[in-house]
Design an enzyme around this catalytic site. Sequence first.
Site, PDB file in Angstrom:
ATOM      1  N   CYS A 113       0.806  -1.227   0.000  1.00 38.58           N
ATOM      2  CA  CYS A 113       0.000   0.000   0.000  1.00 38.58           C
ATOM      3  C   CYS A 113       0.838   1.278   0.000  1.00 38.58           C
ATOM      4  O   CYS A 113       0.330   2.348  -0.341  1.00 38.58           O
ATOM      5  CB  CYS A 113      -0.945   0.011   1.197  1.00 38.58           C
ATOM      6  SG  CYS A 113      -2.175  -1.304   1.153  1.00 38.58           S
ATOM      7  N   HIS A 254      -3.270   6.975   3.345  1.00 34.99           N
ATOM      8  CA  HIS A 254      -3.728   5.750   2.684  1.00 34.99           C
ATOM      9  C   HIS A 254      -5.189   5.572   3.023  1.00 34.99           C
ATOM     10  O   HIS A 254      -5.587   5.630   4.197  1.00 34.99           O
ATOM     11  CB  HIS A 254      -2.900   4.567   3.174  1.00 34.99           C
ATOM     12  CG  HIS A 254      -3.441   3.240   2.755  1.00 34.99           C
ATOM     13  ND1 HIS A 254      -3.850   2.981   1.464  1.00 34.99           N
ATOM     14  CD2 HIS A 254      -3.648   2.086   3.457  1.00 34.99           C
ATOM     15  CE1 HIS A 254      -4.287   1.729   1.394  1.00 34.99           C
ATOM     16  NE2 HIS A 254      -4.174   1.172   2.574  1.00 34.99           N
ATOM     17  N   ASN A 284     -10.673   1.137  -0.825  1.00 32.31           N
ATOM     18  CA  ASN A 284      -9.232   1.004  -0.617  1.00 32.31           C
ATOM     19  C   ASN A 284      -8.637   0.412  -1.888  1.00 32.31           C
ATOM     20  O   ASN A 284      -8.879  -0.744  -2.227  1.00 32.31           O
ATOM     21  CB  ASN A 284      -8.986   0.085   0.582  1.00 32.31           C
ATOM     22  CG  ASN A 284      -7.519  -0.134   0.895  1.00 32.31           C
ATOM     23  OD1 ASN A 284      -6.656   0.055   0.056  1.00 32.31           O
ATOM     24  ND2 ASN A 284      -7.230  -0.569   2.108  1.00 32.31           N
TER      25      ASN A 284
END
Length: 327
Positions: A113, A254, A284
């Site tokens: 990520c 994030h 996400n």
Amino acid sequence: MRKIKIIGMGKYLPGKAVLSSEIDKRLGLSDGWTEKKSGVYKRYYANGETASEMGAKAAQKALEDAGLTLEGIDCIVSASGTMEQPIPCTASLIHEKLKPKRPIPAFDINSTCLSFVTALDTMSYLVDAGKYRHVLLVSSDIASIGINPMQKESYVLFGDAAVACVIRRSSDGEESKIRASLMYTHSEGARFTEIRGGGTHLHPNDHFVKEDFLFDMDGKAIFRLSSKVINGFMDELLDQASLSTEEIDWLVPHQASGMAMRILAGKIGFESRKMVNVIKNYGNTIAASIPLALHDAIQNNQIRRGQKVLLLGTSAGLSLGGLIIEY
């Protein structure tokens, strides 16, 4: 301090939009459960597109935004958290789709990520030193294919997207720069987020248990560990930049989940009005998550030239990463 300027960004979203109400029906959940739990209203799922195709389309938009053609690019870096295939690297497949007319190196930088943050940090040194003039960073992730419907807390979070970014060295008189960067890995959390199968450890020739090839996450363990280390991490990052929290104009985190971002912002002392939150529209999207939020905030004129922006997140490993830029 590195004199680096983001001169163009572009995004690509697959055509298949999936509402949280559809996920509720798919998993047999009560109406509204998915959106309340995840903070996601809709996300996009790839429907026949490959990650390299998505990445190439985002790259073309970034080049257009930067006022460049591919011939002006000196290096292509895939900063993605998922791979299209084990060999070759995804950057080579994006390179193939873009069809450059001259030799251009292409390689991957993967820290799941945090891949975009890591790639921007790493490549900024090479650009600042004059090794490359223009670098194209591409984060293209297809998460929807590997999520596990038996783990509904994580299944409801993810979406697919691609974002690209062109960087160059700032010219004399331009204020754009990277003020500070920091990354630490706490490998006691290495098993908190996994896809175990597909590599040399659990290869499909020798082993096939379907669950080993699907995403597996212990969200509570991730939260406990990241909460334990985030404040010390932030103190060090801000000290490196000689800045206080109040002097940061925007936090671009994030986009892990709606709840995770709210808790994170409060824990490190950021007002919600300073946080760029786009998870409602995309979910996400792994490594594409931070550049996607950055792209939208720039396009919407939230983030303006000269403002101080903190890119911050966690990734599998467990790693924390942050980058402070003057856009």
